[in-house]
Scaffold this active site. Structure first.
Site, mmCIF file in Angstrom:
data_model
loop_
_atom_site.group_PDB
_atom_site.id
_atom_site.type_symbol
_atom_site.label_atom_id
_atom_site.label_comp_id
_atom_site.label_asym_id
_atom_site.label_seq_id
_atom_site.Cartn_x
_atom_site.Cartn_y
_atom_site.Cartn_z
ATOM 1 N N GLU A 69 -15.279 27.253 64.032
ATOM 2 C CA GLU A 69 -16.388 26.298 64.114
ATOM 3 C C GLU A 69 -17.315 26.444 62.911
ATOM 4 O O GLU A 69 -17.691 25.458 62.275
ATOM 5 C CB GLU A 69 -17.167 26.532 65.405
ATOM 6 N N ASP A 130 -12.586 21.602 68.806
ATOM 7 C CA ASP A 130 -13.715 20.952 68.142
ATOM 8 C C ASP A 130 -13.772 21.336 66.674
ATOM 9 O O ASP A 130 -13.991 20.497 65.795
ATOM 10 C CB ASP A 130 -15.029 21.262 68.844
#
Length: 390
Positions: A69, A130
């Site tokens: 991330e 993500d």
């Protein structure tokens, strides 16, 4: 006679050419300055969190971990700043350390850092979808903006791998993004999902760029997932989807069904959507109860019960930053100013990784350093200055 006429007639044109040349010189200097217009917040982020080799370090963890991330967000920020050297360093470190040197062959591992035996390396090899979306998106945009075919190809390969390894066709919901390849398919036809993993502009971009129609179906399920994660207008960090019962609070998870550090991004992504995006008005309407709560309390909560609205303390200043595009999109000017004042009165700590990330997104958007359009493309401020004279 002829020579005299020539010298007098040409003289003004010579002056014009000289003036034009001087202007072009100044324009060239202005272009160079504008293309490298400093972004102080990004420069501070680099100094604080990014090592010389491109590793993004979260100083809040005792073992100074790095996550996919963090690498993904840093790639997007580097592109926003037109900082190609930093982009390349971050990408190289990500590929070499999280993907065993080959992002064409595998998705990046989620976490890297110091292990229990004090060695350094991958701690959790399960990818995070993500992060993978943001990496593929940043690569795709960078390939277009910097005319780099390798970035574009790598983006498409990652997009294919995301679709094949990190999605599932869930009964009654359709093609859905799972948080990772493994660990989120629960017994009894249940799945653990996360609404904050689904920035709609990114999904729109992949739907348009990739020939796989599963992206369109996943975009449809994403809007249902966000709504299902916020039955009262407060988004859950994690939600359980049951094929028979629909969306249920994740009461067994660490967050006990509340919305907090994951959910805050959902409001941020919604606020940054293009005004012409067909889903924006409906999404803002669904999530408006959170904006009303921020208005009444004077701060976004750190955690909130998604069914009762009961809160557990104030969120950090980074949470306030994350709400700014959301409040601006809703036209809640008084509440927007309130949160801006909170940021001034309680500045984000320089070494607070997650708060700084939220701030870079929110304030970068407010300063128009980047904006998303209705098709998911990102418009960067430096694009409007880096024009070519010839």
């Amino acid at each position: 006679m002829f020579k005299t006429w020539q010298s007098k007639s040409v003289y003004p044109y010579r002056l014009l050419l000289i003036s034009l040349g001087f202007c072009l010189l100044l324009c060239g200097q202005a272009r160079a300055a504008s293309c490298n217009d400093p972004w102080p917040a990004w420069n501070n982020f680099k100094k604080t969190f990014i090592a010389d080799d491109g590793r993004v370090i979260d100083h809040s963890g005792a073992r100074k971990p790095t996550t996919s991330e963090g690498q993904a967000y840093a790639l997007f920020f580097a592109l926003t700043a037109n900082d190609r050297p930093a982009f390349q360093r971050i990408l190289t470190w990500t590929e070499n350390n999280l993907a065993a040197g080959d992002l064409t062959a595998r998705l990046p591992a989620w976490q890297w850092g110091q292990r229990e035996d004090n060695s350094w390396g991958i701690i959790d090899k399960n990818p995070a979808s993500d992060a993978d979306l943001w990496i593929a998106y940043a690569l795709g945009l960078a390939g277009e903006q910097w005319k780099e075919p390798r970035f574009s190809a790598l983006s498409s390969l990652l997009a294919q791998r995301i679709m094949n390894e990190e999605t599932a066709d869930l009964p009654g919901l359709g093609q859905t993004l799972l948080p990772g390849p493994s660990g989120f398919n629960l017994p009894g036809n249940q799945w653990k999902l996360n609404a904050s993993y689904l920035p709609l502009p990114l999904l729109r971009w992949f739907e348009r760029k990739e020939s796989d129609d599963r992206w369109k179906r996943m975009l449809n399920s994403a809007t249902r997932l966000i709504a299902g994660s916020a039955p009262k207008g407060y988004v859950a960090d994690w939600i359980i989807y049951d094929s028979q019962k629909g969306f249920q609070p994740d009461t067994q998870g660490a967050e006990k069904g509340q919305g907090g550090y994951n959910a805050i991004r959902t409001y941020l992504w919604a606020g940054m959507m293009a005004d012409k995006d067909s889903e924006k008005a409906n999404l803002l309407k669904q999530l408006r109860p959170m904006a009303n709560l921020v208005d009444s309390k004077g701060y976004p909560p750190e955690y909130i019960n998604i069914l009762t609205g009961e809160i557990n303390g104030p969120g950090s200043s980074g949470f306030s930053a994350a709400t700014l595009p959301f409040l601006q999109a809703l036209g809640m000017q008084k509440t927007l100013v309130q949160q801006q004042l909170r940021l001034q009165a309680q500045p984000i700590k320089p070494d607070a990784y997650y708060d700084q990330v939220l701030s870079l997104f929110a304030l970068g958007w407010q300063d128009k350093r980047f904006r998303f359009d209705a098709q998911g493309d990102a418009d960067f401020y430096w694009q409007h200055f880096c024009w070519r004279l010839f």
